[in-house]
Design an enzyme around this catalytic site. Structure first.
Site, mmCIF file in Angstrom:
data_model
loop_
_atom_site.group_PDB
_atom_site.id
_atom_site.type_symbol
_atom_site.label_atom_id
_atom_site.label_comp_id
_atom_site.label_asym_id
_atom_site.label_seq_id
_atom_site.Cartn_x
_atom_site.Cartn_y
_atom_site.Cartn_z
ATOM 1 N N HIS A 469 5.084 32.785 4.746
ATOM 2 C CA HIS A 469 5.054 31.523 5.480
ATOM 3 C C HIS A 469 5.946 30.422 4.906
ATOM 4 C CE1 HIS A 469 3.631 28.928 8.504
ATOM 5 N NE2 HIS A 469 2.395 29.358 8.584
ATOM 6 N N TYR A 584 -7.899 21.347 12.800
ATOM 7 C CA TYR A 584 -6.437 21.404 12.631
ATOM 8 C C TYR A 584 -5.849 22.231 13.771
ATOM 9 C CZ TYR A 584 -1.991 22.338 10.118
ATOM 10 O OH TYR A 584 -0.672 22.409 9.733
ATOM 11 N N THR A 597 6.214 21.431 11.060
ATOM 12 C CA THR A 597 4.968 21.280 11.808
ATOM 13 C C THR A 597 4.336 19.917 11.564
ATOM 14 O OG1 THR A 597 3.646 22.237 10.019
ATOM 15 C CG2 THR A 597 4.469 23.759 11.715
#
EC number: 2.3.1.21
Length: 782
Positions: A469, A584, A597
């Site tokens: 990630h 979230y 993001t």
């Protein structure tokens, strides 16, 4: 062995007659072709950098400007207003002076025009009011804006053409962020808690906040993006816990079909497709990705640069992301062995059939793993500090360093799994859950979790992908994955299920990597495996497809599908936990340069008011619930749009916290905000290239999407994918160690919540009423 012989370009021996020199023409040919391929790539990169550098103009427009200026000079007019005369060099002839000075002026004029066009395009792309307009109703201002964007966008952009024209992410005002934060947590706190938090926020805003904000604005003026580098470093790379489950994510194969049951054949077409994608990526021939809501708005493509030839390097304090320009091979793991598989031969990419042939060679190889090799990958699955120390101690020299370098420099990592996965057997629902867990963590040692992405090919032909990630977000890998799946059908298979094409029998055998693992390193591998296995065993996963209705029916209710699902998740969580929690939802900020993001705080005062009314015995009718639902969904859409346009809360607060740490000052407000747990972490993974799959006529060719592990020990991770008009796929994760959570249980609550909401919003349906267990069902409107 043949491959060993081909590894050297020449051999020589000393004889009584002198030196006998033997050249290997094949090896020399390989060296020559490899050099040609490398130079071709350099030339392509240089050409693309020029084209991208002058975009939205084109290099040929320079010639047009030069000719135009020269033409005006012959008509005895001076468009330069005397500048051309000042440029002239007296040491040259009069005609040469005129031509040269005209060319210099034309070039300066051309560069000024390019700068102006890029500046205009940047200003146009900074306009975001279009996102806040009612769906289907475009203002005249936005219509003019769309026309101007199309005019200034140029023609045939390359992948990175828009990078220099994208606006920088703005730094929100302190007072706005503090106000929005307090608004977001009001419904999660009682009066005493909220009063205390308001006092902390006010003190921060009036004192330390302004000082931190000054440094942040300074960084925003200097850096392309004031968030992204700190986000990558402090959220991902400085984490010392395992990245397996905690950070990495996965993507699934087709849900209902498997193009071929032959493992090697599926790998052949797939690996070939990945390298075709990389070729287009290197040439920047991929179409720039645009916003889902407006095809004229480009998204930042910076994350695409590190898709291939990239790995995460462990460090004791922080990891680093290492990227190499090129790699002509992959590394394949099978039954505890690591193989180097070259995918280029004589300067050309191997055909799918040839790659299948090579993969089959690996599957048939009877060689046993070296001592300590079989579970070596567990080092990448465990804690980061032990892996960093082991890497420095046992893999910094000799054969271990060469083999580790081979893995880390590979284009990507491949696992040939002995298991069968997918929707199959007597219990397809349970098989999907096992499939998800396999892709998320496998056996904890049969993946290389540090690689930018790893592809898993199962024994029955199914496959999947696991992504690291830190270097990029899931939509970048999802784009690659969609193209790969679509090309599966373009390349096709024979009637027997093999890849099409012929095989060059002279292909060298895949090279097995060599290792010399000492006993101390084996002990560390066992310890890392124990940590990773405990983490994997604790993951509770549930995947299901909701097919009762989809976005088609939701849109008929005049509601955003994403807002509808988020409200359903709020309803489901309240039913499951009897409370609300900080929620979230990931939103992208790629409308800005190097954007990644932002967080949408889906649990708002409006959503909690709706949920409470839904469960309240005193609610007079469904009309009240419908009105509250509309208010909650509209608020969610507003929050989502604000997050996308740089007016979010959490990244700003995060960066302020980082600045405070650099300055060595403590902020009770920031410390408390950054420590709040996200017990419900959600993300939508929408399909990006709908044209690749005709799911209307071929509904079997759909993917189940992908998912991730839980963020909080006592929370849920929920990924959902809206497919077509009548399907929504959900991936739910939590931990067995928490007695209050359960993925199957929460999945059932989500299904019930979806039905409740569609009945509430559909005309002539039922209105809320309590059942015996205190949960709400629906009765007819009065």
């Amino acid at each position: 062995m043949a491959e060993a012989h081909q590894a050297v370009a020449f051999q020589f021996t000393v004889t009584p007659e002198g030196i006998d020199l033997q050249l290997s023409h094949q090896a020399l040919s390989e060296i020559y072709l490899s050099g040609v391929r490398s130079w071709k790539k350099r030339i392509i990169r240089l050409k693309n950098s020029v084209i991208t550098g002058v975009y939205p103009a084109s290099p040929s427009s320079w010639l047009f400007v030069v000719i135009a200026i020269l033409a005006t000079m012959y008509t005895r007019s001076d468009p330069s207003m005397g500048l051309i005369a000042k440029i002239q060099d007296q040491s040259m002839s009069t005609q040469c002076q005129a031509v040269l000075s005209a060319v210099v002026f034309s070039t300066m004029l051309w560069l000024m025009l390019i700068f102006t066009m890029r500046l205009c395009l940047k200003q146009l792309l900074s306009y975001h009011r279009w996102m806040f307009e009612q769906h289907g109703k475009m203002s005249n201002t936005t219509k003019v804006w769309v026309a101007l964007v199309r005019i200034f966008s140029g023609r045939k952009p390359l992948l990175y053409s828009y990078q220099g024209s994208l606006p920088n992410l703005p730094v929100p005002a302190i007072k706005d962020t503090v106000k929005r934060y307090l608004e977001s947590v009001r419904s999660l706190m009682d009066d005493t808690q909220f009063e205390r938090m308001t006092k902390l926020a006010t003190e921060f805003e009036s004192s330390l906040g302004n000082r931190l904000q000054w440094y942040l604005k300074l960084k925003a003026l200097w850096a392309a993006n004031y968030v992204s580098d700190w986000w990558e470093e402090y959220v991902y790379l400085r984490g010392r816990s395992p990245i397996m489950v905690n950070s990495n994510y996965y993507g699934m194969d087709f849900l209902y079909v498997t193009p071929t049951p032959i493992q090697a054949a599926r790998a052949g077409n797939s690996i070939h497709s990945f390298f075709l994608y990389r070729r287009k990526l290197n040439k920047e021939e991929l179409k720039p990705v645009s916003s889902a809501t407006s095809t004229v708005i480009p998204l930042c493509a910076a994350q695409c640069e590190r898709i291939f030839n990239t790995t995460r390097i462990p460090g004791e304090e922080t990891d680093t992301v290492q990227h190499w320009q090129d790699s002509d091979y992959i590394v394949v793991y099978h039954k505890g062995r690591y193989f180097r598989l070259r995918v280029y031969q004589a300067g050309r990419l191997l055909s799918p059939r040839e790659i299948e042939f090579q993969i089959q060679r690996i599957l048939d190889d009877p060689t046993a793993p070296s001592k300590g090799e079989a579970k070596l990958g567990a080092l990448t699955a465990g804690d980061r500090i032990p892996w960093a120390k082991a890497r420095a101690k046992y893999f910094s020299s000799g054969v271990n360093k060469r083999s580790l370098d081979c893995i880390e420099r590979a284009a990507f990592f491949v696992t040939l799994d002995d298991d069968e996965q997918g929707m199959m057997g007597d219990d397809p629902a349970a098989s999907l859950d096992r499939y998800a867990k396999s892709l998320l963590h496998g056996k904890c040692y049969d993946r290389w979790f540090d690689k930018s992405f790893s592809v898993v090919y199962y024994k029955n032909g199914k496959n999947g992908i696991n992504g690291e990630h830190s270097w990029a977000d899931a939509p970048v890998v999802a784009h690659l994955w969609e193209v790969r799946k679509g090309r599966d059908f373009q390349l096709g298979y024979t009637a027997e299920g093999h890849c099409k094409g012929e095989v060059d029998s002279s292909l060298p055998q895949p090279q097995k990597l060599k290792w010399e693992i000492p006993a101390e390193c084996e002990e560390q591998i066992s310890q890392s495996l124990a940590v990773a296995q405990a983490l994997a065993d604790n993951v509770d996963f549930h995947v299901f497809s909701f097919r009762e209705f989809g976005k088609g029916k939701i849109k008929k209710c005049r509601v955003s599908p994403d807002a509808f699902i988020q409200m359903a998740l709020q309803l489901a969580y309240y039913r499951d936990q009897k409370r609300f929690c900080l929620t979230y939802e990931a939103s992208m900020t790629r409308l800005f340069r190097e954007g990644r993001t932002e967080t949408v705080r889906s649990c708002s005062s409006e959503s909690t008011a709706f949920v409470r009314a839904f469960f309240d015995d005193n609610t007079p009718s469904a009309d009240v619930c419908r009105r509250l639902f509309r208010a909650a969904s509209e608020k969610h859409q507003l929050l989502y749009r604000m997050a996308m346009t740089g007016a979010g809360i959490d990244r700003h607060l995060f960066c302020l916290y980082v600045v405070s740490k650099y300055l060595g000052v403590e902020s009770p407000f920031l410390k408390e905000v950054l420590s709040e747990p996200w017990r419900l972490s959600t993300s939508q993974t929408p399909p990006q290239q709908l044209e690749l799959f005709d799911i209307v006529n071929h509904p079997e060719y759909i993917s189940c999407g992908g998912g991730f592990g839980p963020v909080a020990d006592d929370g849920y991770g929920v990924s959902y994918c809206i497919l077509g008009e009548n399907m929504i796929n959900f991936h739910i994760s939590c931990k067995h160690s928490c007695p209050d959570t359960g993925s199957q249980k929460f999945g059932a609550q989500i299904k019930k919540a979806l039905h409740d909401l569609i009945q509430l919003l559909s005309p002539n349906q039922k209105e809320p009423n309590k059942t015996e267990d205190g949960q709400q069902e629906v009765k007819k409107d009065k």
